[in-house]
Write a protein that holds these residues in place. Structure first.
Motif, PDB file in Angstrom:
ATOM      1  N   GLU A   1     -34.303  19.133   2.682  1.00 52.40           N
ATOM      2  CA  GLU A   1     -33.163  18.964   3.591  1.00 52.40           C
ATOM      3  C   GLU A   1     -33.606  18.307   4.901  1.00 52.40           C
ATOM      4  OE1 GLU A   1     -33.909  21.904   2.047  1.00 52.40           O
ATOM      5  OE2 GLU A   1     -32.364  21.721   0.504  1.00 52.40           O
ATOM      6  N   GLU A   2     -34.772  18.684   5.363  1.00 57.38           N
ATOM      7  CA  GLU A   2     -35.309  18.126   6.608  1.00 57.38           C
ATOM      8  C   GLU A   2     -35.752  16.670   6.436  1.00 57.38           C
ATOM      9  OE1 GLU A   2     -39.345  18.847   9.173  1.00 57.38           O
ATOM     10  OE2 GLU A   2     -38.324  20.637   8.420  1.00 57.38           O
ATOM     11  N   PHE A   3     -36.260  16.338   5.253  1.00 58.95           N
ATOM     12  CA  PHE A   3     -36.809  14.999   5.000  1.00 58.95           C
ATOM     13  C   PHE A   3     -35.803  14.014   4.416  1.00 58.95           C
ATOM     14  CE2 PHE A   3     -40.832  17.254   5.395  1.00 58.95           C
ATOM     15  CZ  PHE A   3     -41.630  16.325   6.039  1.00 58.95           C
ATOM     16  N   GLU A   4     -34.710  14.500   3.837  1.00 55.90           N
ATOM     17  CA  GLU A   4     -33.758  13.625   3.152  1.00 55.90           C
ATOM     18  C   GLU A   4     -33.293  12.496   4.070  1.00 55.90           C
ATOM     19  OE1 GLU A   4     -29.725  13.828   0.420  1.00 55.90           O
ATOM     20  OE2 GLU A   4     -30.140  15.473   1.804  1.00 55.90           O
ATOM     21  N   GLY A   5     -33.422  11.254   3.578  1.00 53.87           N
ATOM     22  CA  GLY A   5     -32.990  10.085   4.339  1.00 53.87           C
ATOM     23  C   GLY A   5     -33.977   9.616   5.387  1.00 53.87           C
ATOM     24  N   LYS A   6     -35.079  10.338   5.578  1.00 53.02           N
ATOM     25  CA  LYS A   6     -36.077   9.957   6.584  1.00 53.02           C
ATOM     26  C   LYS A   6     -37.169   9.098   5.951  1.00 53.02           C
ATOM     27  CE  LYS A   6     -35.287  13.410   9.961  1.00 53.02           C
ATOM     28  NZ  LYS A   6     -35.376  14.800  10.192  1.00 53.02           N
ATOM     29  N   VAL A   7     -37.771   8.267   6.776  1.00 50.09           N
ATOM     30  CA  VAL A   7     -38.869   7.408   6.326  1.00 50.09           C
ATOM     31  C   VAL A   7     -40.175   8.192   6.437  1.00 50.09           C
ATOM     32  CG1 VAL A   7     -40.154   5.291   6.784  1.00 50.09           C
ATOM     33  CG2 VAL A   7     -37.662   5.295   6.973  1.00 50.09           C
ATOM     34  N   VAL A   8     -40.954   8.146   5.355  1.00 48.74           N
ATOM     35  CA  VAL A   8     -42.253   8.820   5.317  1.00 48.74           C
ATOM     36  C   VAL A   8     -43.306   7.829   4.844  1.00 48.74           C
ATOM     37  CG1 VAL A   8     -41.287  11.121   4.889  1.00 48.74           C
ATOM     38  CG2 VAL A   8     -41.892   9.658   2.950  1.00 48.74           C
TER      39      VAL A   8
END
Length: 149
Positions: free
Chosen positions: A56-63
């Motif tokens: 949920e925290e990482f969804e849609g974020k660039v890693v």
């Protein structure tokens, strides 16, 4: 010569061919100015367990992640790879239109065992598998040997 000896000879020939092909791929990469053994640093921002455990925290974020290719499935203009880092495994989705045609052609030559860096966006596939949609794939080290079973 018995059947076991003939089978062993064939296995040895096949292995020798695989090793030759991997060295040829390395030579072609080096000719293109893409020597993976000259990459000395890749700055990761996350690892597989962190991403999967906090979707949920990482969804849609660039890693930016890095790891060894453990499986590879190419289907035309897209492919899936599973990479294993120090914490676990995660799937990456690589599309030709997302990384560029030339980069995709190079990506298709990568082998199981190669170590890569992937930059991309965290998402869930239709089958609900947490994955990284790649915008960049970098070869960090070429595996010249076949991974053991």
């Amino acid at each position: 010569m018995n059947n076991d000896q003939m089978n062993n000879d064939q296995l040895q020939e096949d292995l020798t061919e695989v090793l030759r092909v991997r060295r040829d791929k390395l030579a072609k990469l080096q000719e293109m100015g893409r020597d993976p053994f000259k990459v000395s640093r890749y700055d990761r921002t996350s690892n597989s367990t962190e991403i999967k455990g906090n979707f949920e925290e990482f969804e849609g974020k660039v890693v930016k992640i890095a790891g060894r290719i453990m499986s590879k499935r190419i289907q035309g203009k897209a492919g899936f790879i599973d990479i294993q880092d120090s914490e676990g495994r995660i799937q990456c989705y690589v599309r030709k239109d997302a990384i560029g045609e030339e980069e995709y052609l190079v990506f298709k030559t990568y082998d199981i065992g190669d170590i890569i860096g992937v930059e991309g966006t965290v998402f869930k596939t239709k089958k609900e598998e947490i994955s990284v949609k790649a915008t960049s794939v970098v070869l960090l080290s070429k595996s010249l040997q076949v991974l053991p079973e």
